[in-house]
Scaffold this motif. Sequence first.
Motif, PDB file in Angstrom:
ATOM      1  N   GLY A 115       0.828  -1.198   0.000  1.00 44.44           N
ATOM      2  CA  GLY A 115       0.000   0.000   0.000  1.00 44.44           C
ATOM      3  C   GLY A 115       0.861   1.245   0.000  1.00 44.44           C
ATOM      4  O   GLY A 115       1.722   1.428  -0.852  1.00 44.44           O
ATOM      5  N   ASP A 116       0.635   2.097   0.987  1.00 45.71           N
ATOM      6  CA  ASP A 116       1.407   3.345   1.080  1.00 45.71           C
ATOM      7  C   ASP A 116       2.492   3.259   2.153  1.00 45.71           C
ATOM      8  O   ASP A 116       2.997   4.267   2.619  1.00 45.71           O
ATOM      9  CB  ASP A 116       0.472   4.518   1.374  1.00 45.71           C
ATOM     10  N   GLU A 117       2.853   2.040   2.539  1.00 44.43           N
ATOM     11  CA  GLU A 117       3.830   1.853   3.618  1.00 44.43           C
ATOM     12  C   GLU A 117       5.017   1.031   3.130  1.00 44.43           C
ATOM     13  O   GLU A 117       4.850   0.068   2.372  1.00 44.43           O
ATOM     14  CB  GLU A 117       3.166   1.151   4.799  1.00 44.43           C
ATOM     15  N   THR A 118       6.222   1.415   3.560  1.00 43.17           N
ATOM     16  CA  THR A 118       7.441   0.683   3.215  1.00 43.17           C
ATOM     17  C   THR A 118       8.012   0.017   4.461  1.00 43.17           C
ATOM     18  O   THR A 118       8.190   0.668   5.495  1.00 43.17           O
ATOM     19  CB  THR A 118       8.498   1.621   2.607  1.00 43.17           C
ATOM     20  N   ILE A 119       8.280  -1.274   4.346  1.00 48.52           N
ATOM     21  CA  ILE A 119       8.836  -2.058   5.442  1.00 48.52           C
ATOM     22  C   ILE A 119      10.238  -2.496   5.046  1.00 48.52           C
ATOM     23  O   ILE A 119      10.442  -3.043   3.958  1.00 48.52           O
ATOM     24  CB  ILE A 119       7.961  -3.288   5.739  1.00 48.52           C
ATOM     25  N   VAL A 120      11.215  -2.244   5.915  1.00 50.32           N
ATOM     26  CA  VAL A 120      12.590  -2.662   5.667  1.00 50.32           C
ATOM     27  C   VAL A 120      12.992  -3.631   6.773  1.00 50.32           C
ATOM     28  O   VAL A 120      12.788  -3.356   7.957  1.00 50.32           O
ATOM     29  CB  VAL A 120      13.549  -1.457   5.645  1.00 50.32           C
ATOM     30  N   TYR A 121      13.544  -4.782   6.377  1.00 51.08           N
ATOM     31  CA  TYR A 121      14.010  -5.724   7.398  1.00 51.08           C
ATOM     32  C   TYR A 121      15.258  -6.439   6.903  1.00 51.08           C
ATOM     33  O   TYR A 121      15.525  -6.496   5.710  1.00 51.08           O
ATOM     34  CB  TYR A 121      12.918  -6.703   7.819  1.00 51.08           C
ATOM     35  N   GLY A 122      16.045  -6.921   7.858  1.00 46.58           N
ATOM     36  CA  GLY A 122      17.333  -7.490   7.506  1.00 46.58           C
ATOM     37  C   GLY A 122      17.689  -8.697   8.340  1.00 46.58           C
ATOM     38  O   GLY A 122      16.814  -9.360   8.915  1.00 46.58           O
ATOM     39  N   ALA A 123      18.983  -8.981   8.414  1.00 44.04           N
ATOM     40  CA  ALA A 123      19.458 -10.186   9.088  1.00 44.04           C
ATOM     41  C   ALA A 123      18.965 -10.240  10.528  1.00 44.04           C
ATOM     42  O   ALA A 123      19.016  -9.244  11.254  1.00 44.04           O
ATOM     43  CB  ALA A 123      20.984 -10.239   9.049  1.00 44.04           C
ATOM     44  N   SER A 124      18.461 -11.414  10.902  1.00 39.20           N
ATOM     45  CA  SER A 124      17.932 -11.687  12.242  1.00 39.20           C
ATOM     46  C   SER A 124      16.569 -11.039  12.489  1.00 39.20           C
ATOM     47  O   SER A 124      16.088 -11.020  13.624  1.00 39.20           O
ATOM     48  CB  SER A 124      18.915 -11.260  13.338  1.00 39.20           C
ATOM     49  N   ASP A 125      15.936 -10.502  11.451  1.00 34.13           N
ATOM     50  CA  ASP A 125      14.546 -10.046  11.549  1.00 34.13           C
ATOM     51  C   ASP A 125      13.635 -11.127  10.977  1.00 34.13           C
ATOM     52  O   ASP A 125      14.054 -11.954  10.160  1.00 34.13           O
ATOM     53  CB  ASP A 125      14.317  -8.770  10.738  1.00 34.13           C
ATOM     54  N   TYR A 126      12.375 -11.110  11.408  1.00 36.58           N
ATOM     55  CA  TYR A 126      11.395 -11.944  10.737  1.00 36.58           C
ATOM     56  C   TYR A 126      10.195 -11.089  10.337  1.00 36.58           C
ATOM     57  O   TYR A 126       9.865 -10.108  10.998  1.00 36.58           O
ATOM     58  CB  TYR A 126      10.967 -13.144  11.592  1.00 36.58           C
ATOM     59  N   LEU A 127       9.594 -11.470   9.230  1.00 32.33           N
ATOM     60  CA  LEU A 127       8.419 -10.799   8.708  1.00 32.33           C
ATOM     61  C   LEU A 127       7.244 -11.754   8.838  1.00 32.33           C
ATOM     62  O   LEU A 127       7.269 -12.866   8.299  1.00 32.33           O
ATOM     63  CB  LEU A 127       8.623 -10.423   7.240  1.00 32.33           C
ATOM     64  N   LEU A 128       6.223 -11.327   9.564  1.00 30.84           N
ATOM     65  CA  LEU A 128       5.014 -12.131   9.724  1.00 30.84           C
ATOM     66  C   LEU A 128       3.908 -11.519   8.882  1.00 30.84           C
ATOM     67  O   LEU A 128       3.544 -10.352   9.066  1.00 30.84           O
ATOM     68  CB  LEU A 128       4.596 -12.179  11.193  1.00 30.84           C
ATOM     69  N   THR A 129       3.385 -12.289   7.949  1.00 31.30           N
ATOM     70  CA  THR A 129       2.256 -11.859   7.124  1.00 31.30           C
ATOM     71  C   THR A 129       1.047 -12.690   7.529  1.00 31.30           C
ATOM     72  O   THR A 129       1.103 -13.922   7.496  1.00 31.30           O
ATOM     73  CB  THR A 129       2.559 -12.066   5.625  1.00 31.30           C
ATOM     74  N   SER A 130      -0.026 -12.020   7.935  1.00 32.94           N
ATOM     75  CA  SER A 130      -1.189 -12.738   8.451  1.00 32.94           C
ATOM     76  C   SER A 130      -2.378 -12.730   7.499  1.00 32.94           C
ATOM     77  O   SER A 130      -3.408 -13.333   7.797  1.00 32.94           O
ATOM     78  CB  SER A 130      -1.616 -12.135   9.803  1.00 32.94           C
TER      79      SER A 130
END
Length: 313
Positions: A66-81
């Motif tokens: 959408g109108d949001e940017t998510i940045v993630y890197g090593a040792s992060d996790y992304l949860l999509t529900s």
Amino acid sequence: MTTTQQTPRHDMIDIIARIADKDGDHATIVPGLSIHRHSGTAKPNCAAYKPSLAIIVQGAKRVVVGDETIVYGASDYLLTSIDLPVISQISQASPKEPYMSLAFQIDTGKIPALLDLIGNRPAKPSASARGMMVSKITPDLEDAALRLLRLLERPDDIAALLPLIEQELLYRLLIGPHGTRLRQMMTAESQPHQIGRAVAWLKEHYTHPLRIDDLASRVSMSVSSLHHHFKAITAMSPLQYQKQLRLQEARRLMLEERLDAGDAGHQVGYESQSQFSREYSRQFGEPPARHIGRVRRSLVERLSGEAEMLSEG
């Protein structure tokens, strides 16, 4: 004499490097698990994220929802529900330290039984209503993810151990900082559950004209409540969500099935070619024919480069 102990993250890097010996997105012998390796950054790419757990073990990634940017890197996790159309881009990678990650699809049908086992154990309040969230990985979640990856090298263990590891991963997510979102998605008549039903309907009927009042009625919400909660969870309005689905499918039709822009736009629901071209240009930065031509040339150049490297090797 001191000995440097290998960390779980480095163990995961080693496994992905052995299994994915070349760049690309790789399905695996473990149902629901994919691994990803890329030796350089790339242009933004359309993707459809399903409910899943994604863990970056090396490098970094940018995801626009959408109108949001998510940045993630090593040792992060992304949860999509919830199902989300996104634009993703690997933002940190090199031949020496390639981007590496794993993604495991969440079977939401297994959550209710697990919630029965957890009982009334309170969940941590979620800091965001979004259907996509980033957190630092915990040692317990990282340990379970490492054991999931190890199944790739122990195929005889998959049938017996995968259900146990999957249950542990779901458990860690449910008691984690965003577990409330997963719980609410499975709670009938909660707003997240109703938005999930709206998303499912939009995915099935995205080529049809959208009447917001009809959609609100289908999911037992008022129009204002539908707009508010849909935006809060997906970072898009229902109309923007439908538009993303249409444009991504049109792009696929032109790239993979070689439809021209007029046929692709019509097939995904656009009655006006000029409107399709205008919205496509706004989304991808250039008109359909020019964009698809550039993407095809880029793919040919990349494949030619890979072929040249193989011949030299």
